[in-house]
Design an enzyme around this catalytic site. Structure first.
Site: not given
Lengths: 363, 509
Positions: B197-198, B260
């Site tokens: 999950d960047h 996020h």
């Protein structure tokens, strides 16, 4: 945008610039506050950086050169830079202050500003330069002191203000004197040595070379190290040796001069280690040109400058060789100085032991 | 792989620790992510000398290209998208060790060729490189590729570490995520799997842990006794652009909340970990997720609001509504806005509503966490003629102006005791000189080093979907009428206001 104002006492201020002749530290400090106020009034998206004070003491005639170097530090600008330019014969203070932002703020975003103060001072100011600079540093921020042209009297005066000293141990012509001066300053403040920072990629790559298990065992069998260096960067080679000695538990003894370089031995845990410093007249930039490390079991690794990074040549016990490029961009002297500024906020626990070991080699 | 014989004494004090020689294989090497993010990230790592001392890159994709063609494409991508101008000599040296293999992801021949190329790199160097397989493809190929890697014995090596990096989305609902986990874990051990999950690679998000756990002043009030409610916002001021194909299938809940925003929630609510090792941190995050009671189908309408943007004006520009966007079906019921009210049922957070919202085409782009404290229990002075005493609010802004702001009540100058809120602000940008690396630089390097703290563990994925899945199901069971709408450039649908309890309001964007 720049809006000019001239106050009753002749001070010239603008949203970006201020200057005054025959001024005082109090007036300079007031001008800095006014610059921030004006900038903020113009656009409240401008915010002054609050990271680090950098105090620079330079010969006035070389001020431009030092300022060029400061302009090239890339993204590692100190938040407030105070340049004290020593002008022989001067008895009063002239000063300039600027507040600059690299970018105009976009809607909803901040633009971080940095401040620079330049003060022309006379020789008689140096013994008490701290009383001029003290009102100008941002309280509670770390203060870094850099005196590339010597000015020991000014340094001694300012050291109480500075928690960190920036220097370049290859500046001094005599290596032993250079290392002794660094050690003396290191007693008073944390030292960031540009000669040490130039060797960082070399130290990282040597550490990486010996990281895989078969090579890690070879650390105890190192039998010889050669460092090739810019003719004026013998101190950088010695610091590299000092690093290996301190990290690997070697007992170094004094090196002797020979053929323009130096050689000698250190006592390793298993065997002696032959140390050789070789100036490389082809090397155009300060710092190391190459290092070679041999082990008692017949393995060796050599690192040399090459396009795109360092060229590594590794020889195995059976004599087979392999070469490859360790990728990395040269930082240039501007980048090294920028790295010096950045390192002022960090602490490297390995420099001081390396310095002590290096001093033992020039005792 | 055998463990090291002794610690490497040369690494002490180094900022960049050695990374074992690595061959990185990017599946989907001609895709948008590879061109815009992965290749530029690799160049920047090379520029800084942070790549492993020996490094090879293999691009694997369905389109036919020669090695040299792919290198030229990679060069162009790096020159266009790198955060710094590439130095030709570094770029040349990086591209020297790039190969390209065309192949369908279910085609055995491609994997055989891949296996040969990886071994050829080993033989040429006389070193067994670690292997990292980066799955940057459309998600439907994730199971295909991991199965194929297993079938071709590329998932293990006796002398090297083998790791697989899997892009998001990891599943589209709970069942598909579990099924993907089952398939992945048939070929790889959990320690080999790095689910990206960047967002977690962003410096700003990592700063949340520093903020909470490096400052003693917040801990005493960081609980139900002092916190009234929390709002987590990830608002965008742009529409879906050219992503209709993906977005209309995903929607705001899957696109941002499932990953996020819930990650931000876990970082906000987690207990201090014993150490910052990967499993210690992830254990604490999973505990938070387990403490969130997934809604029952009948409760979904109570705790969740969705909406779609209609035409409007954003930043002075007229924009189209979602249903008029290119590629969006006219009868689409995909949400472009979602707001949720969740509760974390543990001793620290019981009874504290946590509001989440995200949306496209909102008034402003901002990602922030606002923690509103409870009001003072008694006020000894009158407030006439003033805005009055407002509860303190601590706002952690992730973007665009990363920082922390604390609102305080202050006396308005004058003879009477009039109060108004003032802000005490700290902006990260003013206090650090360094430019933050791109999230992908950090994450690629961490994956090559085997450092998993910033990646999502399988039980974490499961827990994330367990919260989201009932909402998806609840919405799917609702009538097929139009979704609540909000005008582009607005604060979102009015229906979201009813989620907020106790007299509180959404913070203005």
């Amino acid at each position: 945008m720049s809006e000019d104002h001239t106050s009753a006492n002749g001070d010239h201020t603008s949203a970006n610039h201020w200057s005054a002749q025959d001024t005082t530290p109090g007036a300079i400090e007031a001008a800095l506050r006014e610059l921030i106020r004006q900038r903020h009034a113009e656009n409240d998206s401008f915010a002054p950086a609050r990271v680090l004070n950098l105090v620079v003491v330079v010969d006035r005639e070389w001020r431009g050169e030092v300022e060029n170097r400061l302009d090239q530090v890339g993204r590692y600008h100190p938040s407030r830079t105070i340049v004290c330019a020593v002008d022989p014969g001067r008895t009063t203070l002239d000063a300039w202050a600027t507040m600059t932002a690299d970018v105009e703020p976009r809607p909803g975003e901040l633009a971080v500003c940095r401040e620079r103060v330049e003060i022309d001072v006379g020789p008689q100011h140096l013994a008490h330069l701290d009383t001029i600079v003290d009102p100008l540093v941002v309280t509670d921020l770390a203060t870094l002191l850099w005196a590339p042209h010597g000015h020991a009297e000014a340094v001694d005066s300012l050291v109480r203000l500075a928690q960190i000293m920036l220097l370049d141990s290859v500046d001094e012509p005599e290596i032993a004197d250079a290392l002794a001066r660094v050690a003396e300053l290191a007693e008073k403040a944390y030292v960031v040595d540009l000669a040490w920072l130039r060797s960082t990629p070399w130290r990282e790559r040597v550490a990486a070379t010996f990281d895989p298990e078969p090579w890690r065992a070879e650390l105890a069998r190192i039998s010889g190290v050669t460092a090739r260096h810019h003719p004026d960067s013998g101190a950088a080679g010695l610091l590299f040796f000092g690093w290996l000695a301190a990290r690997l538990g070697w007992q170094p003894s004094a090196l002797v001069a020979s053929g323009g370089g130096m050689h000698g031995k250190a006592r390793g845990r298993r065997q002696e280690v032959a140390l050789k410093l070789e100036p490389d007249p082809q090397q155009m930039v300060r710092g190391l040109a190459g290092v070679s490390i041999d082990t008692a079991s017949g393995m060796s690794i050599a690192l040399d400058r090459a396009p795109g990074g360092l060229r590594a040549t590794r020889r195995a016990r059976d004599g087979s060789e392999s070469t490859w490029t360790l990728l990395g961009a040269s930082r240039g002297e501007g980048g090294i100085l920028g790295e010096g500024v950045r390192q002022a906020l960090l602490r490297d626990p390995t420099y001081r032991p390396a310095l002590d070991a290096a001093r033992a080699m020039v005792a | 792989m055998a463990t090291a014989v002794q610690e490497n004494p040369l690494t002490k004090g180094l900022e960049r620790l050695p990374v074992h020689p690595t061959t990185l294989v990017i599946f989907g090497a001609t895709g948008d992510l590879a061109h815009r993010k992965l290749l530029p990230a690799l160049y920047n790592l090379a520029h800084e000398g942070a790549l492993p001392e020996r490094f090879n890159l293999i691009g694997f994709s369905r389109s036919e290209h020669e090695h040299e063609d792919y290198k030229a494409m990679a060069r162009e991508s790096i020159e266009r998208f790198s955060r710094r101008s590439p130095k030709p000599e570094v770029l040349d040296a990086l591209l020297e060790h790039v190969k390209y293999i065309p192949g369908n992801f279910d085609d055995a021949a491609g994997y055989e060729q891949l296996s040969k190329q990886i071994e050829a790199f080993d033989e040429q160097a006389g070193v067994t490189f670690n292997r990292v397989f980066y799955l940057s493809t459309a998600p439907e190929f994730f199971p295909v590729i991991v199965q194929a890697l297993g079938e071709h014995k590329l998932n293990r090596h006796k002398d090297a570490e083998v790791r697989v990096v899997i892009e998001k989305p990891f599943g589209t609902d709970l069942e598909s995520a579990r099924e993907l986990n089952r398939i992945v874990l048939r070929s790889f051990r959990e320690q080999q799997v790095f689910r990206i999950d960047h967002y977690l690679g962003k410096e700003t998000v990592q700063n949340m842990m520093a903020f909470r756990f490096a400052n003693a002043m917040f801990e005493p009030v960081w609980n139900r006794n002092y916190i009234d409610h929390v709002q987590i916002t990830a608002a965008e001021d742009i529409g879906i652009g050219t992503r209709a194909g993906y977005y209309d299938h995903a929607g705001a809940l899957r696109d941002l909340v499932q990953n996020h925003i819930l990650q931000l929630l876990t970082l906000l609510c987690m207990e201090p970990p014993v150490s910052f090792t990967a499993d210690e941190v992830r254990d604490e995050k999973v505990k938070v997720l387990h403490a969130i009671q997934p809604p029952r189908a009948e409760d979904v309408a109570e705790i969740a609001v969705r909406g779609q943007y209609t035409s409007g004006v954003v930043g002075g520009e007229q924009v189209r509504g979602y249903l008029e966007e290119d590629g969006v079906p006219a009868d689409s019921r995909t949400e472009t806005y979602v707001a949720l009210r969740l509760k974390v049922s543990n001793w620290r957070w019981a009874g504290v509503p946590i509001y989440l919202r995200t949306g496209k085409c909102l008034a402003r782009k901002v990602t922030e966490i606002a923690v509103t404290l409870k009001p003072v229990p008694h006020l000894a002075f009158q407030q006439e003629g003033s805005v009055g005493v407002q509860p303190n609010q601590l706002v952690l802004t992730v973007q665009p102006n990363e920082g922390v702001s604390l609102s305080l009540g202050a006396k308005i100058p004058g003879a009477t005791m009039r109060i108004r809120p003032v802000n005490m602000e700290f902006q990260y940008g003013t206090s650090f000189m360094s430019e933050s690396p791109e999230a992908y630089e950090r994450l690629i390097l961490d994956a090559m080093r085997g450092e998993a703290t910033l990646f999502t563990r399988n039980d974490e994925v499961d827990a994330l979907w367990s919260i989201i899945d009932p909402i998806l199901k609840g919405w799917a069971s609702q009538d097929g009428g139009p979704l609540p709408q909000y005008e582009a450039g607005s604060q979102g649908p009015e229906e979201a206001d009813r989620l907020v309890e106790g007299g509180a309001h959404w913070r203005a964007l």
